[in-house]
Design a protein around this motif. Structure first.
Motif, mmCIF file in Angstrom:
data_model
loop_
_atom_site.group_PDB
_atom_site.id
_atom_site.type_symbol
_atom_site.label_atom_id
_atom_site.label_comp_id
_atom_site.label_asym_id
_atom_site.label_seq_id
_atom_site.Cartn_x
_atom_site.Cartn_y
_atom_site.Cartn_z
ATOM 1 N N SER A 1 0.852 -1.192 0.000
ATOM 2 C CA SER A 1 0.000 0.000 0.000
ATOM 3 C C SER A 1 0.887 1.241 0.000
ATOM 4 O O SER A 1 2.098 1.158 0.216
ATOM 5 N N CYS A 2 0.265 2.396 -0.205
ATOM 6 C CA CYS A 2 1.020 3.656 -0.205
ATOM 7 C C CYS A 2 1.712 3.888 1.142
ATOM 8 O O CYS A 2 2.864 4.321 1.183
ATOM 9 N N ALA A 3 1.011 3.598 2.221
ATOM 10 C CA ALA A 3 1.601 3.779 3.552
ATOM 11 C C ALA A 3 2.807 2.848 3.740
ATOM 12 O O ALA A 3 3.841 3.259 4.284
ATOM 13 N N GLU A 4 2.688 1.615 3.287
ATOM 14 C CA GLU A 4 3.797 0.663 3.402
ATOM 15 C C GLU A 4 4.977 1.104 2.546
ATOM 16 O O GLU A 4 6.136 0.970 2.954
ATOM 17 N N LEU A 5 4.699 1.643 1.367
ATOM 18 C CA LEU A 5 5.765 2.141 0.503
ATOM 19 C C LEU A 5 6.479 3.325 1.154
ATOM 20 O O LEU A 5 7.704 3.440 1.071
ATOM 21 N N ASN A 6 5.713 4.194 1.810
ATOM 22 C CA ASN A 6 6.321 5.332 2.493
ATOM 23 C C ASN A 6 7.238 4.872 3.616
ATOM 24 O O ASN A 6 8.337 5.402 3.795
ATOM 25 N N VAL A 7 6.795 3.885 4.377
ATOM 26 C CA VAL A 7 7.619 3.344 5.461
ATOM 27 C C VAL A 7 8.874 2.683 4.879
ATOM 28 O O VAL A 7 9.986 2.883 5.395
ATOM 29 N N GLY B 1 11.344 5.301 3.848
ATOM 30 C CA GLY B 1 12.020 5.866 5.014
ATOM 31 C C GLY B 1 13.069 4.930 5.576
ATOM 32 O O GLY B 1 14.163 5.366 5.953
ATOM 33 N N ASP B 2 12.755 3.645 5.622
ATOM 34 C CA ASP B 2 13.712 2.661 6.136
ATOM 35 C C ASP B 2 14.956 2.591 5.251
ATOM 36 O O ASP B 2 16.086 2.543 5.755
ATOM 37 N N VAL B 3 14.748 2.592 3.947
ATOM 38 C CA VAL B 3 15.876 2.520 3.018
ATOM 39 C C VAL B 3 16.716 3.795 3.115
ATOM 40 O O VAL B 3 17.949 3.740 3.129
ATOM 41 N N THR C 1 17.075 5.707 5.691
ATOM 42 C CA THR C 1 17.817 5.630 6.954
ATOM 43 C C THR C 1 19.031 4.724 6.807
ATOM 44 O O THR C 1 20.124 5.052 7.280
ATOM 45 N N ASP C 2 18.848 3.587 6.129
ATOM 46 C CA ASP C 2 19.966 2.662 5.917
ATOM 47 C C ASP C 2 21.055 3.296 5.061
ATOM 48 O O ASP C 2 22.246 3.105 5.323
ATOM 49 N N VAL C 3 20.665 4.052 4.027
ATOM 50 C CA VAL C 3 21.647 4.729 3.181
ATOM 51 C C VAL C 3 22.451 5.719 4.014
ATOM 52 O O VAL C 3 23.686 5.749 3.945
ATOM 53 N N SER C 4 21.759 6.515 4.812
ATOM 54 C CA SER C 4 22.442 7.510 5.645
ATOM 55 C C SER C 4 23.386 6.850 6.644
ATOM 56 O O SER C 4 24.536 7.276 6.808
ATOM 57 N N ARG C 5 22.908 5.819 7.305
ATOM 58 C CA ARG C 5 23.722 5.119 8.303
ATOM 59 C C ARG C 5 24.977 4.519 7.663
ATOM 60 O O ARG C 5 26.083 4.640 8.196
ATOM 61 N N THR C 6 24.797 3.895 6.512
ATOM 62 C CA THR C 6 25.928 3.269 5.831
ATOM 63 C C THR C 6 26.922 4.323 5.352
ATOM 64 O O THR C 6 28.135 4.129 5.447
ATOM 65 N N ALA C 7 26.411 5.445 4.849
ATOM 66 C CA ALA C 7 27.299 6.512 4.382
ATOM 67 C C ALA C 7 28.101 7.108 5.540
ATOM 68 O O ALA C 7 29.298 7.396 5.389
ATOM 69 N N VAL C 8 27.476 7.295 6.678
ATOM 70 C CA VAL C 8 28.188 7.821 7.849
ATOM 71 C C VAL C 8 29.278 6.841 8.278
ATOM 72 O O VAL C 8 30.422 7.244 8.537
ATOM 73 N N GLU D 1 15.744 1.981 -3.450
ATOM 74 C CA GLU D 1 15.007 3.229 -3.251
ATOM 75 C C GLU D 1 14.348 3.682 -4.553
ATOM 76 O O GLU D 1 13.200 4.140 -4.554
ATOM 77 N N ALA D 2 15.057 3.512 -5.672
ATOM 78 C CA ALA D 2 14.496 3.878 -6.967
ATOM 79 C C ALA D 2 13.304 2.990 -7.326
ATOM 80 O O ALA D 2 12.304 3.468 -7.881
ATOM 81 N N ALA D 3 13.373 1.709 -6.983
ATOM 82 C CA ALA D 3 12.256 0.795 -7.246
ATOM 83 C C ALA D 3 11.036 1.182 -6.412
ATOM 84 O O ALA D 3 9.900 1.154 -6.895
#
Length: 84
Positions: A14-20, A23-25, A27-34, A73-75
């Protein structure tokens, strides 16, 4: 996971699940980049044999993970555009 499997998985959300998921992806990108930045900026003593090689390997692995997460994230973004 392959791109086609991602597409099928995200088409069922659903749209809500896609939004979550987005956000999770993100967060993972940011964490990995840091973490990649911390490893790249670490001052490894010259007497530590193989230390530079290990740091380079960890940085490369984290870069590959970031690339994979950005494809994911693009998918998700494509599924959101078509569905929401």
């Amino acid at each position: 996971m392959s791109a086609s499997a991602d597409t099928v998985k995200y088409d069922k959300m659903s749209c809500a699940e896609l939004n979550v998921a987005m956000g999770d992806v993100a967060t993972d990108v940011s964490r990995t980049a840091v973490n990649r930045g911390k490893v790249a900026q670490t001052n490894i003593p010259t007497w530590l044999w193989g230390g530079q090689r290990v740091a380079a390997a960890v940085t490369a692995r984290q870069s590959a993970r970031i690339d994979q997460l950005q494809r994911q994230e693009a998918a998700i973004a494509a599924a959101r555009r078509s569905k929401c």
